[in-house]
Design a protein around this motif. Structure first.
Motif, PDB file in Angstrom:
ATOM      1  N   GLY A  61      42.358  48.298  46.443  1.00 31.32           N
ATOM      2  CA  GLY A  61      43.155  46.416  45.590  1.00 31.32           C
ATOM      3  C   GLY A  61      44.020  45.721  46.610  1.00 31.32           C
ATOM      4  O   GLY A  61      44.471  46.371  47.897  1.00 31.32           O
ATOM      5  N   GLY A  62      44.488  45.097  46.352  1.00 29.91           N
ATOM      6  CA  GLY A  62      45.508  44.219  46.455  1.00 29.91           C
ATOM      7  C   GLY A  62      47.145  44.840  46.091  1.00 29.91           C
ATOM      8  O   GLY A  62      47.269  45.959  46.559  1.00 29.91           O
ATOM      9  N   ALA A  63      47.614  43.940  45.766  1.00 31.61           N
ATOM     10  CA  ALA A  63      48.398  44.341  44.803  1.00 31.61           C
ATOM     11  C   ALA A  63      48.991  44.955  43.810  1.00 31.61           C
ATOM     12  O   ALA A  63      49.574  45.164  43.278  1.00 31.61           O
ATOM     13  N   GLN A  64      47.427  45.262  43.185  1.00 34.69           N
ATOM     14  CA  GLN A  64      47.036  45.744  41.509  1.00 34.69           C
ATOM     15  C   GLN A  64      45.456  46.678  41.664  1.00 34.69           C
ATOM     16  O   GLN A  64      45.117  46.040  42.441  1.00 34.69           O
ATOM     17  N   VAL A  65      45.628  47.370  41.116  1.00 37.33           N
ATOM     18  CA  VAL A  65      44.366  48.241  40.825  1.00 37.33           C
ATOM     19  C   VAL A  65      44.161  48.774  39.058  1.00 37.33           C
ATOM     20  O   VAL A  65      45.213  49.227  38.570  1.00 37.33           O
ATOM     21  N   VAL A  66      43.317  48.884  38.779  1.00 34.64           N
ATOM     22  CA  VAL A  66      42.905  49.698  38.158  1.00 34.64           C
ATOM     23  C   VAL A  66      42.553  50.856  37.480  1.00 34.64           C
ATOM     24  O   VAL A  66      41.602  51.801  38.757  1.00 34.64           O
ATOM     25  N   TYR A  67      43.165  52.016  37.415  1.00 37.55           N
ATOM     26  CA  TYR A  67      42.753  53.235  37.611  1.00 37.55           C
ATOM     27  C   TYR A  67      42.501  54.139  36.503  1.00 37.55           C
ATOM     28  O   TYR A  67      43.304  53.808  35.301  1.00 37.55           O
ATOM     29  N   LYS A  68      41.459  54.976  36.607  1.00 41.99           N
ATOM     30  CA  LYS A  68      40.414  55.557  35.488  1.00 41.99           C
ATOM     31  C   LYS A  68      40.855  57.013  35.506  1.00 41.99           C
ATOM     32  O   LYS A  68      40.604  57.618  36.786  1.00 41.99           O
ATOM     33  N   ASP A  69      41.659  57.549  35.340  1.00 37.60           N
ATOM     34  CA  ASP A  69      41.739  58.550  34.911  1.00 37.60           C
ATOM     35  C   ASP A  69      41.370  59.964  33.585  1.00 37.60           C
ATOM     36  O   ASP A  69      41.920  59.467  32.449  1.00 37.60           O
ATOM     37  N   LYS A  70      39.702  60.377  33.834  1.00 34.14           N
ATOM     38  CA  LYS A  70      40.057  60.633  32.521  1.00 34.14           C
ATOM     39  C   LYS A  70      39.352  59.951  31.038  1.00 34.14           C
ATOM     40  O   LYS A  70      37.872  58.436  30.763  1.00 34.14           O
TER      41      LYS A  70
ATOM     42  N   GLU B 228      46.748  49.986  30.699  1.00 32.20           N
ATOM     43  CA  GLU B 228      45.675  49.256  30.452  1.00 32.20           C
ATOM     44  C   GLU B 228      45.452  48.827  29.089  1.00 32.20           C
ATOM     45  O   GLU B 228      45.243  47.605  28.737  1.00 32.20           O
ATOM     46  N   ASP B 229      45.865  49.738  28.091  1.00 29.55           N
ATOM     47  CA  ASP B 229      44.981  49.638  26.543  1.00 29.55           C
ATOM     48  C   ASP B 229      45.829  48.309  25.295  1.00 29.55           C
ATOM     49  O   ASP B 229      45.642  47.641  25.507  1.00 29.55           O
ATOM     50  N   THR B 230      47.016  49.375  26.100  1.00 31.12           N
ATOM     51  CA  THR B 230      48.094  48.860  25.423  1.00 31.12           C
ATOM     52  C   THR B 230      49.335  47.906  25.915  1.00 31.12           C
ATOM     53  O   THR B 230      50.184  47.139  25.294  1.00 31.12           O
ATOM     54  N   GLY B 231      49.407  48.180  27.271  1.00 29.45           N
ATOM     55  CA  GLY B 231      50.775  47.016  28.256  1.00 29.45           C
ATOM     56  C   GLY B 231      51.463  47.826  28.243  1.00 29.45           C
ATOM     57  O   GLY B 231      52.790  47.261  28.364  1.00 29.45           O
TER      58      GLY B 231
END
Length: 415
Positions: free
Chosen positions: A70-79, A124-127
């Motif tokens: 991504g640029g300066a931000q990505v959403v990383y998913k683990d399990k 990502e869910d709670t901030g």
């Protein structure tokens, strides 16, 4: 009828299938073979293998090491969790989940500076911040700077966890000069499960042209001449234009105020003579301006040596004989390296409401014979004041930390 019975020899029609005389069947019997069971089993096995292969490929595609770019931000998913991973130069933006894809700073010609580039992680869910949880999943974290056309490569420190920014997962100080131009700052995180995360942000430095005065060309031998020069600077030169003064090796008596500019004030020596101030020097430098003072002697009998109302950088300066040698007033900051504070009631004092996260170093200073060497009355922020290489000797109190501000004296010397 040319056909005859295969058994009795009686003439028969050509298409007769049996003999009406002896009832013998005229067609040849053929053996009918029953299907073999192994072919059915083989076909079933092949079908199972095909299904397993499809399932295996699908499983592998889902669980193989993933690459996140991504640029300066990505959403990383683990399990079963998702993390917002972002870059920023601002602590407040990082804690609130706002990435900084680019930043532009103006720097005076000939100057150098630094900025912390920080990596923050939020659920990502709670901030909510998820630094510790995420960091346990990281195998390594690397960073590099890539200069763009007509730019110079910026230096940096490899990303680490920093107590000065406890809410960031990793911090790297990026160093630049007024000639650095534009650099892409690229991060790479390798996760323990084999995943890879790539992030990048951009830092641009714009050079501000400066006006320089030399004692060989401009009268500044006395306090009166210096004050006249400062008055003309305030009147004729815009406040956003840096001013550099190369002072002669003389003594200036009386109070002197440097106004609203970026200042570079450089002392000089000639035998036993050196640039010396005996009155209070006030550095105004409002509206985000700052001052760089080097090679200057502050020699007093009482009062205040340096009154800082802006960000002031001291290097190779000496202070002696003052009630308060140098004080950062409200909204200001003082950084001192390779300086000496001798025989003052208070050496270095902080009484400010501002914090500068990229300026916590107080390296290789000498604090000798002071009532209080360092006094911290008021100082916000979490940056750790590092006194590595500094020496504290013969002071009544070495550090009076009334604000309970974090400090590091592990590499300082106390005598």
């Amino acid at each position: 009828m040319s056909k005859k019975c295969v058994k009795c020899g009686q003439p028969l029609p050509d298409n007769a299938s049996f003999c009406p005389h002896c009832t013998a069947v005229q067609t040849e019997k053929q053996e009918i073979k029953t299907p073999r069971k192994w072919k059915k089993k083989a076909l079933a096995a092949v079908s199972v293998l095909v299904i397993l292969a499809v399932i295996g490929i699908a499983f592998s595609m889902y669980h193989r090491p993933q690459t996140y770019e991504g640029g300066a931000q990505v959403v990383y998913k683990d399990k079963d969790k998702s993390y917002k991973v972002l870059l920023t130069f601002s602590e407040q933006d990082g804690m609130t989940g706002h990435a900084q894809g680019e930043r532009t700073d103006k720097l005076s010609e000939g100057m150098d500076s630094a900025l912390p580039c920080m990596l923050y992680v939020l659920n990502e869910d709670t901030g909510e911040l998820a630094v510790e949880e995420f960091s346990q999943k990281v195998e390594s974290c690397q960073m590099d700077t890539e200069p763009q056309e007509n730019s110079q490569k910026m230096e940096y420190i490899e990303p680490v966890y920093s107590k000065s920014f406890p809410n960031a997962a990793y911090v790297s100080d990026v160093y630049f000069t007024s000639d650095s131009g534009t650099n892409d700052i690229k991060w790479k995180l390798t996760m323990k499960n084999g995943d890879t995360i790539f992030l990048s942000t951009r830092l641009t430095v714009e050079k501000r042209p400066a006006v320089t005065y030399y004692s060989e060309d401009t009268p500044m031998e006395t306090t009166e001449e210096l004050n006249e020069l400062l008055a003309s600077i305030e009147e004729e030169i815009p406040s956003d234009t840096p001013v550099y003064l190369h002072l002669p090796p003389v003594t200036y008596d009386g109070d002197i105020t440097f106004g609203n500019h970026v200042w570079g004030i450089y002392g000089s020596k000639d035998g036993d003579s050196e640039t010396t101030f005996t009155g209070t020097v006030s550095m105004k430098g409002l509206n985000g301006n700052y001052a760089d003072l080097a090679g200057i002697r502050f020699e007093g009998e009482s009062g205040t040596g340096l009154n800082a109302y802006c960000y002031v950088i001291l290097s190779e300066c000496s202070f002696s004989g003052w009630d308060t040698a140098a004080i950062a007033q409200n909204g200001a900051w003082i950084r001192a390296c390779d300086c000496s504070f001798t025989d003052n009631t208070v050496g270095l004092k902080f009484n400010t409401s501002s914090a500068y996260g990229s300026s916590p170093n107080y390296l290789n200073n000498i604090f000798t014979g002071n009532g209080t060497a360092v006094c911290i009355d008021s100082l916000p922020g979490d940056e750790i004041l590092d006194f590595a290489g500094s020496t504290f000797s013969g002071n009544d109190t070495d550090i009076e930390n009334r604000a309970d501000h974090p400090i590091d004296t592990a590499k300082a010397t106390f005598e």
